[in-house]
Design an enzyme around this catalytic site. Structure first.
Site, PDB file in Angstrom:
ATOM      1  N   LYS A  33       0.834  -1.210   0.000  1.00 38.28           N
ATOM      2  CA  LYS A  33       0.000   0.000   0.000  1.00 38.28           C
ATOM      3  C   LYS A  33       0.867   1.258   0.000  1.00 38.28           C
ATOM      4  O   LYS A  33       2.017   1.232   0.443  1.00 38.28           O
ATOM      5  CB  LYS A  33      -0.934  -0.003   1.213  1.00 38.28           C
ATOM      6  CG  LYS A  33      -0.239   0.130   2.557  1.00 38.28           C
ATOM      7  CD  LYS A  33      -1.221  -0.096   3.718  1.00 38.28           C
ATOM      8  CE  LYS A  33      -0.501   0.008   5.045  1.00 38.28           C
ATOM      9  NZ  LYS A  33      -1.272  -0.582   6.143  1.00 38.28           N
ATOM     10  N   ARG A 117     -11.222   0.684  14.987  1.00 33.92           N
ATOM     11  CA  ARG A 117     -10.933   1.628  13.917  1.00 33.92           C
ATOM     12  C   ARG A 117     -11.821   1.279  12.725  1.00 33.92           C
ATOM     13  O   ARG A 117     -12.603   2.082  12.267  1.00 33.92           O
ATOM     14  CB  ARG A 117      -9.446   1.525  13.540  1.00 33.92           C
ATOM     15  CG  ARG A 117      -8.997   2.501  12.486  1.00 33.92           C
ATOM     16  CD  ARG A 117      -7.513   2.359  12.167  1.00 33.92           C
ATOM     17  NE  ARG A 117      -7.179   1.080  11.550  1.00 33.92           N
ATOM     18  CZ  ARG A 117      -5.993   0.813  10.984  1.00 33.92           C
ATOM     19  NH1 ARG A 117      -5.042   1.730  10.992  1.00 33.92           N
ATOM     20  NH2 ARG A 117      -5.763  -0.372  10.438  1.00 33.92           N
ATOM     21  N   TYR A 248      16.490  30.125   6.705  1.00 38.77           N
ATOM     22  CA  TYR A 248      15.319  30.886   7.169  1.00 38.77           C
ATOM     23  C   TYR A 248      15.395  31.120   8.674  1.00 38.77           C
ATOM     24  O   TYR A 248      15.646  30.189   9.449  1.00 38.77           O
ATOM     25  CB  TYR A 248      14.035  30.114   6.866  1.00 38.77           C
ATOM     26  CG  TYR A 248      13.567  30.230   5.433  1.00 38.77           C
ATOM     27  CD1 TYR A 248      13.208  31.458   4.897  1.00 38.77           C
ATOM     28  CD2 TYR A 248      13.468  29.093   4.635  1.00 38.77           C
ATOM     29  CE1 TYR A 248      12.768  31.559   3.576  1.00 38.77           C
ATOM     30  CE2 TYR A 248      13.026  29.187   3.320  1.00 38.77           C
ATOM     31  CZ  TYR A 248      12.675  30.429   2.798  1.00 38.77           C
ATOM     32  OH  TYR A 248      12.242  30.524   1.503  1.00 38.77           O
ATOM     33  N   MET A 293      11.872  24.157   1.784  1.00 37.22           N
ATOM     34  CA  MET A 293      10.970  23.308   0.997  1.00 37.22           C
ATOM     35  C   MET A 293      11.752  22.338   0.116  1.00 37.22           C
ATOM     36  O   MET A 293      11.447  21.140   0.063  1.00 37.22           O
ATOM     37  CB  MET A 293      10.053  24.173   0.118  1.00 37.22           C
ATOM     38  CG  MET A 293       8.955  23.375  -0.560  1.00 37.22           C
ATOM     39  SD  MET A 293       7.867  24.369  -1.602  1.00 37.22           S
ATOM     40  CE  MET A 293       7.010  25.362  -0.415  1.00 37.22           C
TER      41      MET A 293
HETATM   42  C1  LIG Z   1      -0.548  -1.705   6.829  1.00 40.33           C
HETATM   43  C2  LIG Z   1      -1.235  -2.959   7.247  1.00 40.33           C
HETATM   44  C3  LIG Z   1      -0.503  -4.128   7.516  1.00 40.33           C
HETATM   45  C4  LIG Z   1       1.006  -4.183   7.547  1.00 40.33           C
HETATM   46  O1  LIG Z   1       1.494  -3.757   8.796  1.00 40.33           O
HETATM   47  P1  LIG Z   1       3.064  -3.817   9.118  1.00 40.33           P
HETATM   48  O2  LIG Z   1       3.126  -3.356  10.537  1.00 40.33           O
HETATM   49  O3  LIG Z   1       3.728  -2.847   8.201  1.00 40.33           O
HETATM   50  O4  LIG Z   1       3.518  -5.209   8.900  1.00 40.33           O
HETATM   51  C5  LIG Z   1      -1.225  -5.296   7.775  1.00 40.33           C
HETATM   52  N1  LIG Z   1      -2.572  -5.293   7.795  1.00 40.33           N
HETATM   53  C6  LIG Z   1      -3.297  -4.176   7.575  1.00 40.33           C
HETATM   54  C7  LIG Z   1      -4.788  -4.261   7.635  1.00 40.33           C
HETATM   55  C8  LIG Z   1      -2.659  -2.972   7.308  1.00 40.33           C
HETATM   56  O5  LIG Z   1      -3.394  -1.871   7.110  1.00 40.33           O
END
Ligand SMILES: *Cc1c(COP(=O)(O)O)cnc(C)c1O
Length: 338
Positions: A33, A117, A248, A293
């Protein structure tokens, strides 16, 4: 030009450690992801395939489409739309979604075992199963997620306990109704590497594959190799006279006559501004003054500067996590695989 360097051998070593821990590579899903945690989606997908990884996890359909031909299953955590593609598995995060998802799509039901969540409540499971059966949905998986797998405490245990109960209930329902048993999975990197036994059908591994898993020292230590480094290039050099201020706000004042170099990496690239005046690179160069930046200054004049080669280290200095450092790397920075 600044670039992100990807250490292929480091990734392969981490994947091998993961496969060894799981016991079979067919049960490993690589989490890709958010541009593969900033490493670059296409290339990390390719490297994972070369290691025999058959399952991937992405954030949305846009990401899934880019790697569609490379994995036998691609789980989509937060679908922005639905397309009935044979190897796309859509996560259902709420009971209302079960009424809306097209029946031709594979779904994975997320159950909330304590993180609060996403996912349906434990008490909603019978209702969810009834909808799945009534609508003849293709239930391909059931999952949950740990809130504190990387911390000591009881949460890990009671969440696992809840998940076992979910597994039993779903399995019994499917057997009674003659439905195929879905795959069950509840573990991220931390949960996998603290577990003594594993009876999940799949593990979802992100941070360990990228070489940055941190666990409390009471757990069996495993060695991981950070995959990402950030290399910056010198824009210009100058001599600061004693008392001259840099950048800056003039927040760094030269304590003596000194040489400084300005490098082509700033907060637009993911170099967090909170690091201003408080970061030391692996070679001992100090970040001087405020991060701008598009650039920042150091007390070195080398042409190329390794800004970090262990995201946990720079994350500590920025008071955040390696996860945030990785995904903050601007996608426009070139990814170079070495
Ligand atoms: C991001 C995610 C993972 C991976 O987690 P890591 O700590 O990076 O191994 C696994 N399951 C879900 C649902 C996630 O959102």
């Amino acid at each position: 030009m600044a670039y992100v360097q990807i250490d292929k051998q480091a990734f392969i070593k981490n994947i091998n450690t993961i496969i060894e821990k799981v016991g079979r590579k067919e049960a490993v899903a690589i989490v890709l992801k958010d541009n593969a945690y900033g490493h670059g989606l296409q290339s990390m997908a390719q490297l994972s395939c070369e290691q025999g990884i058959a399952h991937a996890v992405v954030r949305n359909v846009m990401e899934a489409k880019q790697i569609a031909s490379q994995f036998s299953t691609i789980m989509i955590l937060a679908p922005e739309r639905y397309e009935a593609v044979e190897n796309f598995y859509y996560v259902v995060n709420a009971i209302e979604t079960l009424e809306a998802v097209p029946a031709a799509c594979n779904i994975e039901l997320k159950v909330d075992t304590g993180m609060h969540r996403n996912g349906i409540a434990l008490s909603e499971l019978p209702k969810a199963l009834a909808i799945i059966q009534a609508r003849q949905l293709r239930l391909a998986g059931v999952l949950s997620h740990h809130r504190s797998a990387d911390e000591l405490g009881s949460a890990y245990f009671w969440q696992e306990h809840h998940f076992q109960a979910v597994k039993k209930e779903v399995t019994a329902f499917c057997q009674t109704e003659g439905m195929p048993i879905p795959r069950f999975h509840n573990k991220n990197s931390a949960a996998l590497f603290r577990a003594n036994t594993l009876d999940d059908d799949l593990v979802r591994i992100g941070i360990a594959a990228y070489g940055l898993l941190r666990l409390p020292s009471v757990f069996t230590p495993y060695r991981f190799w950070p995959v990402m480094s950030l290399v910056a290039t010198c824009n210009s050099c100058r001599t600061l006279e004693t008392g001259e201020a840099l950048g800056y706000g003039g927040t760094f004042i030269a304590p003596q006559r000194m040489q400084v170099g300005n490098y082509d990496i700033g907060y637009a690239d993911g170099m967090m501004r909170t690091l201003s005046n408080r970061y030391e690179t692996p070679s001992g160069a100090l970040l001087l003054g405020r991060v701008s930046m598009d650039n920042s200054s150091f007390n070195t004049t080398d042409d190329a500067l390794i800004v970090f080669n262990d995201a946990n280290h720079i994350a500590d200095a920025a008071q955040t996590l390696a996860y945030e450092v990785l995904v903050s790397m601007n996608p426009n920075l070139k990814r170079c695989i070495v």
